[in-house]
Design a protein around this motif. Structure first.
Motif, PDB file in Angstrom:
ATOM      1  N   GLN A 139       0.853  -1.184   0.000  1.00 40.51           N
ATOM      2  CA  GLN A 139       0.000   0.000   0.000  1.00 40.51           C
ATOM      3  C   GLN A 139       0.893   1.241   0.000  1.00 40.51           C
ATOM      4  O   GLN A 139       1.958   1.248   0.578  1.00 40.51           O
ATOM      5  CB  GLN A 139      -0.902   0.023   1.230  1.00 40.51           C
ATOM      6  N   ARG A 263      -6.796   6.139  -9.359  1.00 39.79           N
ATOM      7  CA  ARG A 263      -6.500   4.937  -8.571  1.00 39.79           C
ATOM      8  C   ARG A 263      -6.488   5.187  -7.064  1.00 39.79           C
ATOM      9  O   ARG A 263      -6.461   4.241  -6.286  1.00 39.79           O
ATOM     10  CB  ARG A 263      -5.132   4.367  -9.003  1.00 39.79           C
ATOM     11  N   HIS A 264      -6.512   6.431  -6.670  1.00 41.75           N
ATOM     12  CA  HIS A 264      -6.435   6.764  -5.262  1.00 41.75           C
ATOM     13  C   HIS A 264      -7.713   6.379  -4.517  1.00 41.75           C
ATOM     14  O   HIS A 264      -8.808   6.560  -5.022  1.00 41.75           O
ATOM     15  CB  HIS A 264      -6.217   8.271  -5.095  1.00 41.75           C
ATOM     16  N   TRP A 265      -7.525   5.896  -3.316  1.00 45.06           N
ATOM     17  CA  TRP A 265      -8.632   5.763  -2.371  1.00 45.06           C
ATOM     18  C   TRP A 265      -8.460   6.913  -1.398  1.00 45.06           C
ATOM     19  O   TRP A 265      -7.611   6.872  -0.515  1.00 45.06           O
ATOM     20  CB  TRP A 265      -8.571   4.416  -1.642  1.00 45.06           C
ATOM     21  N   ALA A 273      -4.726   9.523   1.841  1.00 40.80           N
ATOM     22  CA  ALA A 273      -5.024   8.933   0.540  1.00 40.80           C
ATOM     23  C   ALA A 273      -4.013   7.834   0.236  1.00 40.80           C
ATOM     24  O   ALA A 273      -2.821   7.986   0.482  1.00 40.80           O
ATOM     25  CB  ALA A 273      -4.974  10.004  -0.542  1.00 40.80           C
ATOM     26  N   GLU A 280      -6.253  -2.817  -8.618  1.00 39.48           N
ATOM     27  CA  GLU A 280      -6.643  -1.896  -9.672  1.00 39.48           C
ATOM     28  C   GLU A 280      -7.118  -2.535 -10.965  1.00 39.48           C
ATOM     29  O   GLU A 280      -7.676  -1.859 -11.814  1.00 39.48           O
ATOM     30  CB  GLU A 280      -5.482  -0.935  -9.954  1.00 39.48           C
ATOM     31  N   HIS A 284     -15.251  -1.767 -11.862  1.00 39.36           N
ATOM     32  CA  HIS A 284     -16.311  -1.199 -11.014  1.00 39.36           C
ATOM     33  C   HIS A 284     -17.678  -1.742 -11.388  1.00 39.36           C
ATOM     34  O   HIS A 284     -18.000  -1.928 -12.558  1.00 39.36           O
ATOM     35  CB  HIS A 284     -16.321   0.321 -11.175  1.00 39.36           C
ATOM     36  N   GLU A 290     -17.456  -3.242  -1.297  1.00 40.04           N
ATOM     37  CA  GLU A 290     -16.252  -2.465  -1.049  1.00 40.04           C
ATOM     38  C   GLU A 290     -15.237  -3.344  -0.323  1.00 40.04           C
ATOM     39  O   GLU A 290     -15.597  -4.297   0.357  1.00 40.04           O
ATOM     40  CB  GLU A 290     -16.583  -1.237  -0.198  1.00 40.04           C
ATOM     41  N   ARG A 293     -11.198  -3.692   5.455  1.00 38.92           N
ATOM     42  CA  ARG A 293      -9.928  -3.565   6.166  1.00 38.92           C
ATOM     43  C   ARG A 293      -9.881  -4.594   7.296  1.00 38.92           C
ATOM     44  O   ARG A 293     -10.838  -4.736   8.046  1.00 38.92           O
ATOM     45  CB  ARG A 293      -9.761  -2.161   6.749  1.00 38.92           C
ATOM     46  N   TYR A 317     -16.314   1.175  -6.692  1.00 38.91           N
ATOM     47  CA  TYR A 317     -15.385   2.289  -6.472  1.00 38.91           C
ATOM     48  C   TYR A 317     -16.072   3.354  -5.615  1.00 38.91           C
ATOM     49  O   TYR A 317     -16.182   4.517  -5.992  1.00 38.91           O
ATOM     50  CB  TYR A 317     -14.967   2.921  -7.802  1.00 38.91           C
ATOM     51  N   GLY A 318     -16.551   2.949  -4.472  1.00 38.97           N
ATOM     52  CA  GLY A 318     -17.339   3.850  -3.644  1.00 38.97           C
ATOM     53  C   GLY A 318     -18.806   3.656  -3.944  1.00 38.97           C
ATOM     54  O   GLY A 318     -19.205   3.429  -5.092  1.00 38.97           O
TER      55      GLY A 318
END
Length: 496
Positions: A139, A263-265, A273, A280, A284, A290, A293, A317-318
């Motif tokens: 990450q 590509r950012h979360w 971020a 990747e 979507h 989602e 974690r 993607y959200g």
């Protein structure tokens, strides 16, 4: 003399192995909550312990390397000539092997899908089965980038860290110059072009007016130019020139910046971020799940359903993102059946209208619990009638006679009378029809445009967006008209 020297060497080896085992042991604790058949899931690769460019979990060196054979003016830049099918297949395979080594399970692979390329199942995947884990060292948060080779540059020029995409873009522009970079298989998999609005000219952006924040796109375009100027100034300093042995063009910089942007979360701050590099290739879908974690900061992909062999696996993607938002961020629209439209109604004239109009406005504001004069209502395929707008329609359709009594019934979201309900349904339907008439084309004309395979990609995307919005609005009109007809032929107020 040899004995003490040999003893010192042996002690160093023992300490190195012990330190590595401690790292492995710390990461292995996370597997207690995730059962998997994959072997050595959490093992830190030996090569990563000595490579530069890895996050601070593995390495915390701040040194800037001296020029080496892998830094050369002929190193690959972001903008390259199109590769052959064989070369693309080789790059894809190298990325896949890299992903398998760092968290992707062999229950999935990269394959051809309806979306082009994506992650497909190589065998049946059961509900709640883990098929990928992004280990912490793979990450990349902004904080981790600060501890990489480009950290000294970023710390010397703090303005470069005020945007969440910029530090990662600078790191990967640097890593791209290193043929033996740990990130090479990952970076080689990056596309050589994007279709996001950032790359559109004014004429193309004009086609999105009304359903994309064109002004915000133009501001982002200007911001990237500003970032490029900051980057050029910083990287020109003598102590940082070895990081970028060949000049970085604006086109290369913009593409890398936008690749990171897609590509950012995002987090609450730029430093939160993160790039989750193994995820990747997963495409979507609005109804997908989602990532979860788990312990030790790892990210797990857990199937939200049973997946058959050969079926594509998706991730959201959200959640609750409109097609316009997805186009703005990633450069592709979603199916209109998963999209939604906000319809804004304006009541400013009521504020200076008759006494009855002012009472109606006060009731509408009371319903929304604010003193605004404009209100937005959400329409979608699954919810074609916005009940909030219908309540406003009931208020607008009230008469003066028993207003105070009637408005309490309406504000309770109840049907007042057959006449009031019929008028409210007509108010909503007429509002949607008026909005449809604003568009310069009909839905049929949009469908005809999309039949032309030679149209510009920006126009195709714009037409897909606006035709999807029209379909949602037409579905709302049809649903309102159907309810109106049911009302017309029914004497039962409780029907509603």
């Amino acid at each position: 003399m040899r004995a003490p020297l040999l003893a010192a060497i042996l002690l160093s080896v023992v300490l190195l192995v012990a330190n590595r085992n401690l790292l492995i042991q710390q990461e292995c604790t996370a597997t207690n909550s995730v059962k998997s058949s994959e072997n050595d899931l959490w093992r830190v690769p030996m090569g990563a312990l000595s490579r530069t460019g890895i996050t601070s979990l593995i390495q915390s060196s701040h040194r800037v390397r001296a020029p080496s054979p892998e830094h050369s003016a002929s190193a690959a830049s972001v903008s390259e000539a199109p590769k052959s099918a064989e070369e693309n297949a080789r790059i894809e395979q190298a990325y896949l092997e890299w992903a398998y080594a760092h968290g992707l399970f062999k229950s999935v692979t990269v394959g051809k899908t309806a979306n082009g390329r994506g992650i497909v199942a190589t065998r049946p995947i059961k509900y709640k089965e883990v098929f990928a884990i992004v280990r912490p060292y793979i990450q990349l948060s902004t904080a981790n980038v600060m501890e990489s080779d480009v950290g000294p540059l970023l710390k010397s020029f703090p303005k470069l860290t005020q945007d969440q995409n910029l530090p990662h873009a600078i790191l990967f522009l640097h890593e791209r110059t290193r043929p033996r970079s740990f990130w090479k298989p990952y970076l080689d998999s990056y596309p050589k072009s994007l279709l996001t609005p950032v790359f559109m000219n004014d004429e193309q952006l004009a086609q999105f007016q009304g359903f994309l924040d064109v002004q915000a796109v133009k501001e982002k375009q200007n911001k990237i130019k500003e970032f490029y100027g900051m980057f050029k100034e910083a990287s020109a300093h003598s102590q940082y020139r070895t990081m970028f042995p060949a000049p970085i063009s604006f086109e290369d910089f913009r593409l890398m910046y936008e690749l990171i942007s897609t590509r950012h979360w995002g987090g609450a701050t730029p430093f939160e971020a993160t790039l989750f590099t193994v995820l990747e290739m997963v495409n979507h879908h609005p109804n997908a799940f989602e990532a979860q974690r788990i312990e030790n900061g790892a990210i797990a992909l857990v199937s939200d359903r049973d997946v058959v062999e050969g079926e594509e696996v998706f991730i959201a993607y959200g959640l609750n993102r409109s097609s316009s938002d997805i186009v703005n961020t990633y450069g592709f629209p979603i199916d209109w059946k998963y999209d939604f439209v906000f319809v804004t109604t304006h009541f400013a004239k009521m504020a200076t209208g008759s006494a009855l109009d002012q009472r109606k406005l006060a009731a509408i504001q009371r319903f929304h619990a604010n003193n605004a004069t404009s209100f937005a209502f959400r329409f979608s395929y699954s919810e074609p009638i916005a009940e909030g707008m219908l309540t406003v329609g009931r208020i607008v359709s009230l008469t003066n006679g028993t207003f105070d009594q009637d408005v309490e019934v309406v504000l309770g979201k109840k049907v007042l009378s057959m006449d009031n309900e019929q008028a409210a349904l007509k108010y909503c339907s007429d509002t949607m029809r008026q909005l449809l008439e604003v568009y310069p084309t009909t839905l049929k004309q949009d469908e005809d445009i999309l039949q032309n395979s030679d149209i510009d990609y920006a126009l195709r995307m714009a037409v897909l967006l606006r035709s999807g919005r029209k379909r949602i609005m037409q579905r709302a009109i049809d649903a309102l008209d159907e309810r109106w007809l049911q009302h017309l032929h029914s004497a039962d107020v409780s029907l509603y």
